[in-house]
Design a protein around this motif. Structure first.
Motif, PDB file in Angstrom:
ATOM      1  N   LEU A   1       0.819  -1.217   0.000  1.00 50.97           N
ATOM      2  CA  LEU A   1       0.000   0.000   0.000  1.00 50.97           C
ATOM      3  C   LEU A   1       0.856   1.272   0.000  1.00 50.97           C
ATOM      4  O   LEU A   1       0.323   2.374   0.024  1.00 50.97           O
ATOM      5  CB  LEU A   1      -0.947  -0.003   1.203  1.00 50.97           C
ATOM      6  N   GLY A   2       2.184   1.085  -0.011  1.00 52.55           N
ATOM      7  CA  GLY A   2       3.083   2.238  -0.077  1.00 52.55           C
ATOM      8  C   GLY A   2       3.536   2.775   1.257  1.00 52.55           C
ATOM      9  O   GLY A   2       4.205   3.814   1.310  1.00 52.55           O
ATOM     10  N   SER A   3       3.195   2.094   2.339  1.00 51.53           N
ATOM     11  CA  SER A   3       3.631   2.535   3.661  1.00 51.53           C
ATOM     12  C   SER A   3       5.028   2.008   3.966  1.00 51.53           C
ATOM     13  O   SER A   3       5.434   0.972   3.439  1.00 51.53           O
ATOM     14  CB  SER A   3       2.670   2.021   4.739  1.00 51.53           C
ATOM     15  N   SER A   4       5.727   2.706   4.835  1.00 51.83           N
ATOM     16  CA  SER A   4       6.974   2.196   5.387  1.00 51.83           C
ATOM     17  C   SER A   4       6.632   1.488   6.687  1.00 51.83           C
ATOM     18  O   SER A   4       5.688   1.863   7.393  1.00 51.83           O
ATOM     19  CB  SER A   4       7.955   3.338   5.632  1.00 51.83           C
ATOM     20  N   VAL A   5       7.404   0.443   7.008  1.00 47.81           N
ATOM     21  CA  VAL A   5       7.081  -0.420   8.137  1.00 47.81           C
ATOM     22  C   VAL A   5       8.319  -0.660   8.991  1.00 47.81           C
ATOM     23  O   VAL A   5       9.415  -0.832   8.464  1.00 47.81           O
ATOM     24  CB  VAL A   5       6.534  -1.784   7.645  1.00 47.81           C
ATOM     25  N   VAL A   6       8.108  -0.693  10.296  1.00 47.11           N
ATOM     26  CA  VAL A   6       9.149  -1.117  11.225  1.00 47.11           C
ATOM     27  C   VAL A   6       8.622  -2.358  11.938  1.00 47.11           C
ATOM     28  O   VAL A   6       7.509  -2.358  12.458  1.00 47.11           O
ATOM     29  CB  VAL A   6       9.552   0.006  12.218  1.00 47.11           C
ATOM     30  N   VAL A   7       9.407  -3.438  11.887  1.00 49.82           N
ATOM     31  CA  VAL A   7       9.036  -4.698  12.528  1.00 49.82           C
ATOM     32  C   VAL A   7      10.014  -4.941  13.669  1.00 49.82           C
ATOM     33  O   VAL A   7      11.228  -5.002  13.451  1.00 49.82           O
ATOM     34  CB  VAL A   7       9.088  -5.889  11.539  1.00 49.82           C
ATOM     35  N   SER A   8       9.483  -5.062  14.874  1.00 52.81           N
ATOM     36  CA  SER A   8      10.343  -5.324  16.033  1.00 52.81           C
ATOM     37  C   SER A   8      10.035  -6.721  16.571  1.00 52.81           C
ATOM     38  O   SER A   8       8.986  -6.953  17.152  1.00 52.81           O
ATOM     39  CB  SER A   8      10.143  -4.256  17.114  1.00 52.81           C
ATOM     40  N   ASN A   9      10.950  -7.631  16.307  1.00 52.57           N
ATOM     41  CA  ASN A   9      10.875  -9.007  16.800  1.00 52.57           C
ATOM     42  C   ASN A   9      12.258  -9.371  17.324  1.00 52.57           C
ATOM     43  O   ASN A   9      13.236  -8.690  17.021  1.00 52.57           O
ATOM     44  CB  ASN A   9      10.473  -9.981  15.687  1.00 52.57           C
ATOM     45  N   THR A  10      12.362 -10.473  18.037  1.00 50.70           N
ATOM     46  CA  THR A  10      13.674 -10.844  18.563  1.00 50.70           C
ATOM     47  C   THR A  10      14.662 -11.174  17.448  1.00 50.70           C
ATOM     48  O   THR A  10      15.811 -10.786  17.520  1.00 50.70           O
ATOM     49  CB  THR A  10      13.571 -12.035  19.545  1.00 50.70           C
ATOM     50  N   PHE A  11      14.225 -11.880  16.422  1.00 52.68           N
ATOM     51  CA  PHE A  11      15.111 -12.264  15.311  1.00 52.68           C
ATOM     52  C   PHE A  11      16.469 -12.756  15.849  1.00 52.68           C
ATOM     53  O   PHE A  11      17.524 -12.285  15.440  1.00 52.68           O
ATOM     54  CB  PHE A  11      15.345 -11.094  14.344  1.00 52.68           C
ATOM     55  N   VAL A  12      16.430 -13.704  16.771  1.00 51.67           N
ATOM     56  CA  VAL A  12      17.643 -14.199  17.419  1.00 51.67           C
ATOM     57  C   VAL A  12      18.613 -14.781  16.393  1.00 51.67           C
ATOM     58  O   VAL A  12      19.814 -14.534  16.444  1.00 51.67           O
ATOM     59  CB  VAL A  12      17.295 -15.242  18.503  1.00 51.67           C
ATOM     60  N   GLN A  13      18.088 -15.544  15.454  1.00 49.50           N
ATOM     61  CA  GLN A  13      18.941 -16.136  14.429  1.00 49.50           C
ATOM     62  C   GLN A  13      18.644 -15.474  13.082  1.00 49.50           C
ATOM     63  O   GLN A  13      17.519 -15.058  12.812  1.00 49.50           O
ATOM     64  CB  GLN A  13      18.719 -17.652  14.369  1.00 49.50           C
ATOM     65  N   ARG A  14      19.678 -15.359  12.273  1.00 50.96           N
ATOM     66  CA  ARG A  14      19.554 -14.622  11.005  1.00 50.96           C
ATOM     67  C   ARG A  14      18.442 -15.164  10.107  1.00 50.96           C
ATOM     68  O   ARG A  14      17.759 -14.400   9.443  1.00 50.96           O
ATOM     69  CB  ARG A  14      20.889 -14.635  10.264  1.00 50.96           C
ATOM     70  N   TRP A  15      18.236 -16.471  10.083  1.00 50.36           N
ATOM     71  CA  TRP A  15      17.219 -17.051   9.197  1.00 50.36           C
ATOM     72  C   TRP A  15      15.826 -16.510   9.519  1.00 50.36           C
ATOM     73  O   TRP A  15      14.959 -16.505   8.643  1.00 50.36           O
ATOM     74  CB  TRP A  15      17.229 -18.578   9.254  1.00 50.36           C
ATOM     75  N   GLU A  16      15.608 -16.056  10.758  1.00 54.06           N
ATOM     76  CA  GLU A  16      14.291 -15.550  11.131  1.00 54.06           C
ATOM     77  C   GLU A  16      13.944 -14.250  10.397  1.00 54.06           C
ATOM     78  O   GLU A  16      12.770 -13.913  10.260  1.00 54.06           O
ATOM     79  CB  GLU A  16      14.224 -15.335  12.647  1.00 54.06           C
ATOM     80  N   MET A  17      14.953 -13.553   9.905  1.00 54.70           N
ATOM     81  CA  MET A  17      14.731 -12.314   9.150  1.00 54.70           C
ATOM     82  C   MET A  17      14.527 -12.573   7.663  1.00 54.70           C
ATOM     83  O   MET A  17      14.079 -11.700   6.927  1.00 54.70           O
ATOM     84  CB  MET A  17      15.913 -11.358   9.338  1.00 54.70           C
ATOM     85  N   LYS A  18      14.858 -13.772   7.224  1.00 51.57           N
ATOM     86  CA  LYS A  18      14.862 -14.090   5.796  1.00 51.57           C
ATOM     87  C   LYS A  18      13.564 -13.750   5.067  1.00 51.57           C
ATOM     88  O   LYS A  18      13.608 -13.143   3.993  1.00 51.57           O
ATOM     89  CB  LYS A  18      15.233 -15.562   5.587  1.00 51.57           C
ATOM     90  N   PRO A  19      12.380 -14.093   5.604  1.00 59.29           N
ATOM     91  CA  PRO A  19      11.151 -13.737   4.866  1.00 59.29           C
ATOM     92  C   PRO A  19      11.026 -12.232   4.628  1.00 59.29           C
ATOM     93  O   PRO A  19      10.538 -11.795   3.584  1.00 59.29           O
ATOM     94  CB  PRO A  19      10.020 -14.244   5.765  1.00 59.29           C
ATOM     95  N   TYR A  20      11.464 -11.447   5.590  1.00 64.55           N
ATOM     96  CA  TYR A  20      11.379  -9.989   5.458  1.00 64.55           C
ATOM     97  C   TYR A  20      12.418  -9.461   4.469  1.00 64.55           C
ATOM     98  O   TYR A  20      12.140  -8.547   3.690  1.00 64.55           O
ATOM     99  CB  TYR A  20      11.562  -9.319   6.823  1.00 64.55           C
ATOM    100  N   ILE A  21      13.602 -10.058   4.489  1.00 60.25           N
ATOM    101  CA  ILE A  21      14.652  -9.658   3.548  1.00 60.25           C
ATOM    102  C   ILE A  21      14.219  -9.962   2.120  1.00 60.25           C
ATOM    103  O   ILE A  21      14.354  -9.132   1.223  1.00 60.25           O
ATOM    104  CB  ILE A  21      15.986 -10.360   3.904  1.00 60.25           C
ATOM    105  N   GLN A  22      13.640 -11.153   1.922  1.00 59.39           N
ATOM    106  CA  GLN A  22      13.132 -11.523   0.595  1.00 59.39           C
ATOM    107  C   GLN A  22      11.996 -10.605   0.172  1.00 59.39           C
ATOM    108  O   GLN A  22      11.903 -10.204  -0.991  1.00 59.39           O
ATOM    109  CB  GLN A  22      12.685 -12.982   0.590  1.00 59.39           C
ATOM    110  N   MET A  23      11.138 -10.249   1.114  1.00 59.91           N
ATOM    111  CA  MET A  23      10.019  -9.358   0.828  1.00 59.91           C
ATOM    112  C   MET A  23      10.533  -7.987   0.368  1.00 59.91           C
ATOM    113  O   MET A  23      10.031  -7.424  -0.604  1.00 59.91           O
ATOM    114  CB  MET A  23       9.181  -9.201   2.107  1.00 59.91           C
TER     115      MET A  23
END
Length: 130
Positions: free
Chosen positions: A71-93
């Motif tokens: 929708l054109g918004s900027s987003v901040v996601v705050s999660n633990t993301f302890v291991q790098r793979w947990e960020m992968k879906p967001y990085i791909q997105m």
């Protein structure tokens, strides 16, 4: 698109949500704040964590993030993301949607607002990946 995605990672109580609220409150470029914990808020805003729902909660957060970015918004996601793979879906997105991606790490210790036991936090600390 010139919107962006900011991932804030850190152990419980490290200041992730507080930092995310600072991004939201920015009057010039406000962002939408999402985190997996929001999935566990009931209609009255009371946090009710259910471990068996954690996968659904992560999918919900990813889905809401993608919706907002589309929708054109900027987003901040705050999660633990302890291991790098947990960020992968967001990085791909971010790559798929061609949005700027920033990753911020919180390292403070303010105490967990969700009363996460110290032994659980210590287990997470041992798994932490830079």
């Amino acid at each position: 698109m010139d919107n962006k995605l900011i991932l804030i990672r850190g152990l419980p109580g490290s200041g992730k949500s507080t930092l995310a609220r600072n991004y939201v409150d920015n009057k010039i470029n406000p962002l939408i704040h999402l985190e997996t914990d929001m999935y566990f808020l009931d209609k009255q805003g009371v946090y009710r964590f259910e471990a068996k729902q954690l996968s659904n909660a992560h999918r919900w957060c990813q889905s809401k993030t993608k919706e907002a970015l589309l929708l054109g918004s900027s987003v901040v996601v705050s999660n633990t993301f302890v291991q790098r793979w947990e960020m992968k879906p967001y990085i791909q997105m971010a790559k798929q949607l061609e949005v700027t991606l920033d990753v911020v790490v919180c390292r403070k210790n303010y105490g967990s607002i969700h009363n996460i036991p110290l032994e659980t936090i210590n287990r997470m600390r041992k798994k932490w990946q830079e």
